[in-house]
Design a protein around this motif. Structure first.
Motif, short mmCIF file in Angstrom:
data_model
loop_
_atom_site.label_atom_id
_atom_site.label_comp_id
_atom_site.label_asym_id
_atom_site.label_seq_id
_atom_site.Cartn_x
_atom_site.Cartn_y
_atom_site.Cartn_z
N PRO A 2 0.93 -1.41 -0.07
CA PRO A 2 -0.35 0.26 0.05
C PRO A 2 1.15 1.51 -0.03
O PRO A 2 1.59 0.99 0.73
CB PRO A 2 -0.54 -0.23 1.20
N TYR A 3 0.34 2.51 -0.63
CA TYR A 3 0.84 4.38 -0.53
C TYR A 3 1.50 4.27 0.63
O TYR A 3 2.70 4.68 0.83
CB TYR A 3 -0.48 5.06 -1.30
N SER A 4 0.95 3.96 1.37
CA SER A 4 1.32 4.09 3.30
C SER A 4 2.94 3.77 3.65
O SER A 4 3.76 4.12 4.04
CB SER A 4 -0.04 4.34 4.35
N ILE A 5 3.17 2.44 3.00
CA ILE A 5 4.27 1.91 3.50
C ILE A 5 5.64 2.06 2.74
O ILE A 5 6.11 1.88 3.27
CB ILE A 5 3.76 0.01 3.43
N ARG A 6 5.01 1.67 1.03
CA ARG A 6 5.51 2.11 0.03
C ARG A 6 6.21 3.64 -0.02
O ARG A 6 7.90 3.49 0.04
CB ARG A 6 5.70 2.06 -1.02
N SER A 7 5.44 4.52 0.52
CA SER A 7 6.17 5.67 0.37
C SER A 7 6.92 6.48 1.77
O SER A 7 8.17 7.04 1.55
CB SER A 7 4.11 6.60 0.02
N SER A 8 6.75 5.57 3.02
CA SER A 8 7.60 5.54 3.94
C SER A 8 8.94 5.47 4.17
O SER A 8 9.92 5.23 4.31
CB SER A 8 7.05 5.33 5.05
N TYR A 9 8.65 4.15 3.36
CA TYR A 9 10.36 3.60 2.62
C TYR A 9 10.89 4.05 2.05
O TYR A 9 12.56 5.27 2.46
CB TYR A 9 10.35 2.84 1.68
N VAL A 10 10.55 4.81 0.62
CA VAL A 10 11.58 5.35 -0.28
C VAL A 10 11.19 7.16 0.83
O VAL A 10 13.22 7.90 0.43
CB VAL A 10 10.12 5.77 -1.16
N LEU A 11 10.97 7.48 1.84
CA LEU A 11 10.92 8.92 2.37
C LEU A 11 11.91 8.65 3.01
O LEU A 11 12.83 9.85 3.61
CB LEU A 11 9.56 9.40 2.73
#
Length: 241
Positions: A35-44
């Protein structure tokens, strides 16, 4: 002095390059299906590293004023665009947020791969009318998904002190979605000049203004209010000697 600055900048970019390869590759392989919340948190996490690494290598610090002005619900952030620095800092500081950017960036090896995982609003600047339509439609969709939107109304990076027009795309999203617009001023271009290799030590000031309501307000007025506030605040900020 210049030699020392160049060496520090070189060290910064070495860490920048090595870590972006790591985060983008592992992000695609291990997080792209999440999900967006997990993958974006990792990249950020990479964005946060960039800000940390800047302080370690180039002595560049950050001071944020007015963070309490950020709404608890989605909004459209209208930010000053002086360099690349604010794209790295604001994307992680305002998260969850979808940044509006030119589509070509997504094709860059490693860097573009990581960007894709954050669900940016990628537009074709070669077709202004289509870009305006895409920005509005995708911006409304992000807000509906409880994600704020970050846009640079100047459209492109401008050197500190340059006078430019502000586009109404961000304000259009705010009006159409019924959410506030939040103006953000900073002096990042003084320390990370647009197009420059050297990074200068000091403290970048980021000032977040009070939300501008979109209720009974039009995009032209919102954009002008944001422009006047941002430019006035930038003028007050420290200039690099």
């Amino acid at each position: 002095m210049i030699i020392l600055l160049a060496l520090r900048a070189l060290l910064f970019y070495l860490g920048f390059a090595l870590t972006i390869i790591w985060f983008s590759t592992t992000g695609i392989l291990l997080f792209s299906f999440l999900p967006y919340s997990i993958r974006s948190s990792y990249v950020l996490c990479w964005n946060r590293f960039v800000i940390f690494w800047l302080r370690c290598t180039c002595g560049l610090k950050v001071e944020v004023i007015g963070a309490e002005n950020l709404p608890a619900t989605p909004y459209v952030a209208l930010a000053k665009h002086q360099s690349s620095w604010e794209t790295y800092f604001l994307q992680q500081f305002l998260a969850p947020v979808s940044i509006v950017l030119k589509r070509e960036l997504l094709n860059l090896p490693f860097f573009g791969w990581g960007l894709r995982l954050t669900d940016p609003i990628a537009i074709d600047r070669g077709s202004p009318k289509q870009a305006l339509k895409q920005t509005l439609e995708k911006g409304k969709a992000r807000v509906a998904d409880n994600i704020s939107v970050l846009i640079f109304p100047e459209g492109t990076r401008n050197k500190a002190g340059a006078e430019v027009k502000y586009a109404r795309g961000g304000a259009n999203i705010a009006v159409a979605s019924g959410v506030p617009a939040v103006p953000i001023a900073h002096n990042g271009g003084e320390f990370w000049p647009s197009g420059g290799f050297l990074k200068y030590p000091g403290t970048i000031t980021v000032k977040i203004g009070k939300p501008i309501s979109s209720v009974d307000n039009d995009s032209r007025e919102i954009t002008e209010q944001a422009r006047q506030w941002i430019e006035a605040e930038v003028e007050k900020m420290d200039k690099r000697a």
